[in-house]
Design a protein around this motif. Structure first.
Motif, short mmCIF file in Angstrom:
data_model
loop_
_atom_site.label_atom_id
_atom_site.label_comp_id
_atom_site.label_asym_id
_atom_site.label_seq_id
_atom_site.Cartn_x
_atom_site.Cartn_y
_atom_site.Cartn_z
N ALA A 90 -25.31 -23.83 52.69
CA ALA A 90 -24.69 -22.99 51.68
C ALA A 90 -24.76 -23.63 50.30
O ALA A 90 -25.01 -22.96 49.29
CB ALA A 90 -23.23 -22.70 52.05
N ALA A 91 -24.55 -24.95 50.25
CA ALA A 91 -24.57 -25.65 48.96
C ALA A 91 -25.94 -25.60 48.32
O ALA A 91 -26.06 -25.51 47.09
CB ALA A 91 -24.14 -27.11 49.17
N GLN A 92 -26.99 -25.64 49.14
CA GLN A 92 -28.34 -25.63 48.58
C GLN A 92 -28.64 -24.34 47.82
O GLN A 92 -29.45 -24.35 46.88
CB GLN A 92 -29.38 -25.80 49.69
CG GLN A 92 -29.48 -27.21 50.24
CD GLN A 92 -30.44 -27.27 51.40
OE1 GLN A 92 -31.56 -27.76 51.28
NE2 GLN A 92 -30.00 -26.77 52.56
N VAL A 93 -28.00 -23.25 48.21
CA VAL A 93 -28.19 -21.99 47.49
C VAL A 93 -27.75 -22.16 46.03
O VAL A 93 -28.48 -21.77 45.11
CB VAL A 93 -27.39 -20.85 48.16
CG1 VAL A 93 -27.48 -19.57 47.34
CG2 VAL A 93 -27.89 -20.62 49.59
N PRO A 118 -26.49 -16.55 58.31
CA PRO A 118 -27.15 -17.37 57.28
C PRO A 118 -28.33 -18.14 57.86
O PRO A 118 -28.30 -18.59 59.01
CB PRO A 118 -26.05 -18.31 56.80
CG PRO A 118 -25.02 -18.29 57.87
CD PRO A 118 -25.10 -16.97 58.55
N LEU A 119 -29.39 -18.27 57.06
CA LEU A 119 -30.56 -19.04 57.48
C LEU A 119 -30.24 -20.54 57.36
O LEU A 119 -29.74 -20.99 56.33
CB LEU A 119 -31.76 -18.71 56.61
CG LEU A 119 -32.20 -17.25 56.56
CD1 LEU A 119 -33.54 -17.13 55.83
CD2 LEU A 119 -32.30 -16.63 57.94
N LEU A 120 -30.51 -21.28 58.42
CA LEU A 120 -30.28 -22.72 58.41
C LEU A 120 -31.56 -23.41 57.94
O LEU A 120 -32.49 -23.62 58.73
CB LEU A 120 -29.87 -23.21 59.81
CG LEU A 120 -28.60 -22.60 60.38
CD1 LEU A 120 -28.30 -23.17 61.76
CD2 LEU A 120 -27.41 -22.82 59.44
N VAL A 121 -31.60 -23.72 56.67
CA VAL A 121 -32.80 -24.29 56.05
C VAL A 121 -32.40 -25.50 55.22
O VAL A 121 -31.39 -25.46 54.50
CB VAL A 121 -33.51 -23.25 55.15
CG1 VAL A 121 -34.70 -23.87 54.44
CG2 VAL A 121 -33.95 -22.04 55.98
#
Length: 333
Positions: free
Chosen positions: A216-219, A137-140
């Motif tokens: 993950a929540a930001q998705v 997963p991308l850490l953004v």
């Protein structure tokens, strides 16, 4: 609120921002890209890495970012006229290297900046950040997404200043803003980092999540926010179509104070187009028709080198960024 010493905001994160030739991630280009590592425990340096590119700047975009084609050519010349393919390779290796070290990338409008950067990599035959992550997963972290989650509703500051733009976020959350420095990728990258720190420190709904949980929540948050925006655009389109029908039935006022039926219809179509253009993918939109380049052994070695050398060795550190001078220009919720 005090954050624990091992919280991800205290162990360092990369800030990133771009200035571009427009808002279409599929066709517009990056004019400048800036980044740096924000690490409160590192030695102080005033620098931040920036690459400039000698691209043509449309007048409409230039009115917003205050850049012209001549300015871009001059600044690109001053930094050695970086070739896009070479520069984007370095930036992709840096960003993915940071993420593989567990350090997130903070960008104010991450879905735009990172998607456009993805397309630039594809156009120039450079393996993308997504390809380099190998399915991880991308850490953004996007402060605009965090702000919308923490503060559901906020009115526009003025006709020219929106409720969620970076300037508003910085003013509302107490980190200030300097209009003379704004609209450069260097300043905006730093301020995105500062307001992210402020948001995480201020709202338990954000700080109690681990970095993987937050990413993950930001998705889901972004998709929810996009659906809300799309719904508003659609309701405005319906409203303007109704006004158009009413105006057509009643005729135009003699003084011309109210829009004509045709003007209402044109506005309705504008809202329909905006609703259709809303996207739901975070942090990078899917391919866009451009073929991706697989990460070969050489590209993998470059990414690995950024890990061995450490992100700090690649990017100047901005230490104690909370103490950077800003204006006292603030607004309230």
């Amino acid at each position: 609120m005090s954050l624990p010493p091992d919280h991800w905001t205290r162990t360092g994160f990369v800030v990133l921002d771009t200035e571009t030739t427009g808002l279409d991630v599929e066709t517009d280009m990056i004019a400048s890209i800036s980044g740096g590592l924000m690490d409160p425990g590192a030695p102080v340096t005033a620098n931040i890495v920036t690459d400039w590119f000698a691209v043509d700047m449309p007048a409409a975009a230039g009115e917003i970012n205050h850049l012209t084609t001549d300015i871009l050519r001059e600044r690109a010349d001053q930094c050695g006229n970086p070739q896009p393919a070479v520069a984007f390779e370095d930036w992709a290796a840096l960003v993915s290297g940071a993420m593989l070290l567990g350090k997130p990338v903070v960008a104010a409008n991450a879905p735009f900046d990172l998607t456009l950067f993805d397309r630039e990599c594809r156009r120039h035959g450079v393996p993308t950040v997504t390809a380099r992550m190998g399915g991880r997963p991308l850490l953004v972290v996007a402060p605009i997404v965090l702000d919308k989650r923490a503060v559901k509703y906020r009115r526009r500051v003025s006709e020219t200043q929106g409720a969620r733009q970076l300037k508003t976020l910085c003013q509302v959350h107490g980190v200030g803003w300097d209009d003379d420095l704004a609209h450069s990728s260097e300043y905006d990258a730093v301020m995105a980092g500062r307001v992210t720190w402020a948001l995480i420190s201020k709202f338990p709904i954000l700080s109690r999540l681990s970095l993987p949980e937050l990413c993950a929540a930001q998705v889901d948050w972004y998709a929810e926010q996009a659906r809300g925006l799309q719904g508003w655009f659609r309701s405005e389109a319906v409203k303007h179509h109704q006004w158009a029908a009413r105006r057509a039935a009643n005729g135009t006022t003699s003084d011309g104070a109210e829009p004509t039926a045709a003007e209402y219809s044109d506005k309705a179509r504008e809202f329909e187009d905006k609703a259709a253009s809303v996207t739901f993918d975070f942090p990078v939109r899917p391919g866009g028709g451009l073929a991706g380049v697989h990460l070969d052994q050489e590209g993998a070695a470059r990414t690995q080198a950024s890990l061995i050398g450490g992100v700090v060795a690649c990017v100047p550190v901005i230490a104690d960024f909370r103490a950077l001078p800003v204006s006292a220009d603030t607004v309230t919720e």
